[in-house]
Design an enzyme around this catalytic site. Structure first.
Site, PDB file in Angstrom:
ATOM      1  N   LYS A 187       1.240   9.710  40.334  1.00 36.62           N
ATOM      2  CA  LYS A 187       1.023  10.292  41.670  1.00 36.62           C
ATOM      3  C   LYS A 187       0.291   9.306  42.571  1.00 36.62           C
ATOM      4  O   LYS A 187       0.508   9.289  43.781  1.00 36.62           O
ATOM      5  CB  LYS A 187       0.317  11.632  41.548  1.00 36.62           C
ATOM      6  CG  LYS A 187       1.200  12.665  40.825  1.00 36.62           C
ATOM      7  CD  LYS A 187       0.686  14.062  40.926  1.00 36.62           C
ATOM      8  CE  LYS A 187       1.577  15.042  40.171  1.00 36.62           C
ATOM      9  NZ  LYS A 187       1.595  14.818  38.692  1.00 36.62           N
ATOM     10  N   CYS A 213       0.575  20.704  35.021  1.00 40.89           N
ATOM     11  CA  CYS A 213       1.912  20.744  34.430  1.00 40.89           C
ATOM     12  C   CYS A 213       1.951  21.855  33.392  1.00 40.89           C
ATOM     13  O   CYS A 213       2.349  21.636  32.253  1.00 40.89           O
ATOM     14  CB  CYS A 213       2.305  19.390  33.856  1.00 40.89           C
ATOM     15  SG  CYS A 213       1.104  18.729  32.726  1.00 40.89           S
ATOM     16  N   ARG A 243      -8.164   4.442  30.428  1.00 45.05           N
ATOM     17  CA  ARG A 243      -7.094   4.920  31.311  1.00 45.05           C
ATOM     18  C   ARG A 243      -7.277   4.408  32.744  1.00 45.05           C
ATOM     19  O   ARG A 243      -6.307   4.199  33.459  1.00 45.05           O
ATOM     20  CB  ARG A 243      -7.033   6.459  31.287  1.00 45.05           C
ATOM     21  CG  ARG A 243      -6.526   7.004  29.947  1.00 45.05           C
ATOM     22  CD  ARG A 243      -6.598   8.530  29.874  1.00 45.05           C
ATOM     23  NE  ARG A 243      -5.761   9.217  30.825  1.00 45.05           N
ATOM     24  CZ  ARG A 243      -4.457   9.456  30.677  1.00 45.05           C
ATOM     25  NH1 ARG A 243      -3.855   9.051  29.586  1.00 45.05           N
ATOM     26  NH2 ARG A 243      -3.782  10.101  31.595  1.00 45.05           N
ATOM     27  N   GLU A 265     -10.329   7.726  37.811  1.00 42.40           N
ATOM     28  CA  GLU A 265     -10.052   8.177  36.439  1.00 42.40           C
ATOM     29  C   GLU A 265     -11.349   8.133  35.634  1.00 42.40           C
ATOM     30  O   GLU A 265     -12.028   7.115  35.589  1.00 42.40           O
ATOM     31  CB  GLU A 265      -8.973   7.295  35.797  1.00 42.40           C
ATOM     32  CG  GLU A 265      -8.760   7.518  34.326  1.00 42.40           C
ATOM     33  CD  GLU A 265      -8.405   8.964  33.949  1.00 42.40           C
ATOM     34  OE1 GLU A 265      -7.560   9.596  34.612  1.00 42.40           O
ATOM     35  OE2 GLU A 265      -9.011   9.460  32.969  1.00 42.40           O
ATOM     36  N   ALA A 288      -5.012   8.661  36.353  1.00 46.53           N
ATOM     37  CA  ALA A 288      -4.293   7.829  35.374  1.00 46.53           C
ATOM     38  C   ALA A 288      -3.170   8.634  34.725  1.00 46.53           C
ATOM     39  O   ALA A 288      -3.319   9.839  34.530  1.00 46.53           O
ATOM     40  CB  ALA A 288      -5.265   7.342  34.309  1.00 46.53           C
ATOM     41  N   PRO A 289      -2.050   7.990  34.394  1.00 49.65           N
ATOM     42  CA  PRO A 289      -1.775   6.544  34.492  1.00 49.65           C
ATOM     43  C   PRO A 289      -1.333   6.071  35.868  1.00 49.65           C
ATOM     44  O   PRO A 289      -1.189   4.875  36.069  1.00 49.65           O
ATOM     45  CB  PRO A 289      -0.655   6.347  33.464  1.00 49.65           C
ATOM     46  CG  PRO A 289       0.075   7.665  33.465  1.00 49.65           C
ATOM     47  CD  PRO A 289      -0.980   8.713  33.682  1.00 49.65           C
ATOM     48  N   GLY A 290      -1.097   6.979  36.815  1.00 51.97           N
ATOM     49  CA  GLY A 290      -0.847   6.483  38.166  1.00 51.97           C
ATOM     50  C   GLY A 290       0.466   6.899  38.795  1.00 51.97           C
ATOM     51  O   GLY A 290       0.840   6.365  39.836  1.00 51.97           O
ATOM     52  N   ASP A 305      -4.926  16.594  40.227  1.00 56.33           N
ATOM     53  CA  ASP A 305      -3.837  16.771  39.263  1.00 56.33           C
ATOM     54  C   ASP A 305      -4.541  16.975  37.922  1.00 56.33           C
ATOM     55  O   ASP A 305      -4.760  16.037  37.166  1.00 56.33           O
ATOM     56  CB  ASP A 305      -2.956  15.511  39.265  1.00 56.33           C
ATOM     57  CG  ASP A 305      -1.704  15.681  38.419  1.00 56.33           C
ATOM     58  OD1 ASP A 305      -1.231  16.820  38.290  1.00 56.33           O
ATOM     59  OD2 ASP A 305      -1.213  14.666  37.891  1.00 56.33           O
TER      60      ASP A 305
END
Ligand code: SAM
Length: 469
Positions: A118, A233, A141, A136, A114-116, A180
């Site tokens: 990727k 990130c 989410r 998720e 989430a949120p989507g 991620d």
């Protein structure tokens, strides 16, 4: 000369990042004082194109915008015509191309989806017949993720709401697994001031431990020979390189190099035999990101059988009312699931058995119809689907203002539609359903997706800066 510190960055962060960057630190800090680039990824399957925009170098469908428009005031955005996504993240395209090379009808997991951003990207890149599980762990989410995938309309994703440990029930299922991971978010500092406020050295350590737990929990669900794409990130070695070293020490893995063009400015980091790719905002037009791809070279190849009856296949009789609603009905398996008829890509029946048998599915494929007594009512996912048969329903194009009123769930009566179910669209992109009953019409845009923005504010929004062609 020291650059200004635009964001009230914690001293400990500046010290740590300075140890990595050395003489590049002032350029990095200066970049944090400039606005983040704005970028979108077009939905090619919906035929959306632009002219005259600079492309994100590592993505076919990614484009930079000269300014940030009010996306919520653009019906194309609600219709899944494009996804607003930070440019560095689109590097997934290069990693996925390597991961999926030579695999027919791959089964792909996006574990923290989430949120989507990727997931919609993977759904666009997935070869014909492939299946994506977008998972998720946080319930609210997971529903936003389902909304974004429904709007994207590719119908090749199943959204699940599970803890990473639950995937232990599905050993050896996935050809590709994207993790991620939730992280300390340093790469988002100039976009999200909360990420700066929440940063601490202790949190970096907690994030690193949580990332290792997630990887350890999910590792078994990756097929031997399958590829893990790991991304964060953040710039922290504890959350990036150190986790690759940790994985290397525990598991049998080999490097999956991702081809780079030196002009992109992406930093390549050797981690023993593995390679990490780091994006710095002073070197690329994008935010901070780390990504790496590794192949699992050993493990149990016998994937577990699905629970008997795990896949609720629909009968021919149940499908009667929806015959003709999809463009290519032979390319899908139809399920009767929670009083809905949903279509998932055919060809991955065994994987789908396992997914439905062992995971908490919250959205599946193309959700086409809801069964109410003897009737099948079309669902929002069908309106937004790229697989809907053209001509299956009467349709009417709305002007942008009427489309915004429709998205606000106001009463909109498309005069050209006959009584019964009809599809409304804007700028050529289908949005959703209305049911015409004489001189009124019920609005079937989902309540949870309702545009909450004031209509006057939306109409006052600056002329869109997206030059659609
Ligand atoms: N991949 C997403 C995208 O591109 O839109 C962004 C994912 S975000 C970096 C990380 C996600 O991990 C969040 O949605 C968060 O809710 C989820 N998460 C948080 N704690 C988690 C945990 N312990 N296990 C798995 N996922 C977790």
């Amino acid at each position: 000369m020291t650059a200004p510190r635009p964001l009230n960055l914690p001293d400990a962060f500046t010290r740590r990042v300075g140890q990595t960057l050395g003489p590049d630190l002032p350029a990095f800090l200066a970049a944090l004082g400039t606005p983040a680039p704005v970028s979108i990824r077009l939905n090619a399957a919906k035929g959306v194109t632009v002219t005259g925009l600079e492309r994100v170098p590592w993505s076919e469908a990614g484009y930079y915008l000269p300014a940030r428009p009010l996306f919520a005031a653009d019906p194309r955005w609600h219709a899944g015509g494009y996804y607003v996504q930070e440019a560095s993240s689109m590097f997934l395209e290069k990693a996925f191309a390597r991961a999926v090379a030579g695999v027919d009808e791959p089964v792909v997991l996006d574990l923290a989806a989430a949120p989507g951003g990727k997931s919609t990207h993977l759904a666009a890149l997935l070869p014909e017949g492939g299946l994506l599980v977008a998972n998720e762990v946080i319930r609210a989410r997971a529903h936003i993720l389902a909304e974004n995938l429904a709007k994207w309309g590719t119908g090749n994703a199943v959204v699940t709401h599970n803890d990473p440990a639950d995937f232990g029930r599905l050993p050896g299922l996935f050809d590709v697994m994207l993790v991620d991971a939730p992280c300390s978010g340093e790469g988002l500092f100039r976009k999200e001031p909360d990420a700066v406020r929440e940063w601490s050295e202790a949190n970096v350590q907690l994030c690193s431990e949580r990332q290792q737990r997630i990887l350890a929990d999910a590792w078994a669900t990756l097929k031997p020979g399958g590829v893990l794409i790991y991304s964060t990130c953040t710039y922290e070695a504890a959350e990036n390189e150190d986790n690759l070293r940790w994985l290397l020490a525990r598991e049998d893995v080999e490097n999956v190099p991702i081809p780079l063009d030196p002009a992109w400015g992406v930093e390549e980091i050797a981690v023993g035999p593995l390679t990490g790719y780091r994006f710095w905002p002073h070197r690329v037009a994008g935010e901070g990101l780390f990504m790496a791809a590794v192949r699992k070279t050993s493990g149990d190849a016998s994937s577990r059988r699905g629970r008997k009856g795990g896949l609720p296949l629909a009968t021919r009789k149940e499908l009667g009312p929806v015959a003709g609603w999809l463009r290519n009905p032979d390319a899908v398996d139809w399920l009767k699931w929670n009083d809905k008829l949903v279509a998932i890509p055919a060809g991955n029946r065994e994987a789908a058995e396992q997914i439905f048998g062992h995971l908490k599915v919250v959205y599946a494929g193309t959700e086409a119809a809801e069964l109410v007594r003897t009737q099948a009512n079309p669902l929002p996912g069908l309106a937004l689907s790229i697989h809907r048969a053209p001509g299956a329903f009467p349709a009417q194009e709305l002007d942008p203002e009427t489309a915004l009123r429709y998205l606000r769930r106001e009463d909109v009566v498309p005069e050209a539609l006959p009584n019964g179910w009809g599809l409304v669209s804007c700028a050529g992109l289908p949005l959703g359903w209305v049911k015409r009953i004489g001189n009124r019409a019920n609005n079937y845009w989902p309540k949870e997706w309702r545009l909450r923005m004031d209509l006057a504010d939306a109409l006052r929004a600056e002329a869109p800066v997206i030059p659609f062609s």
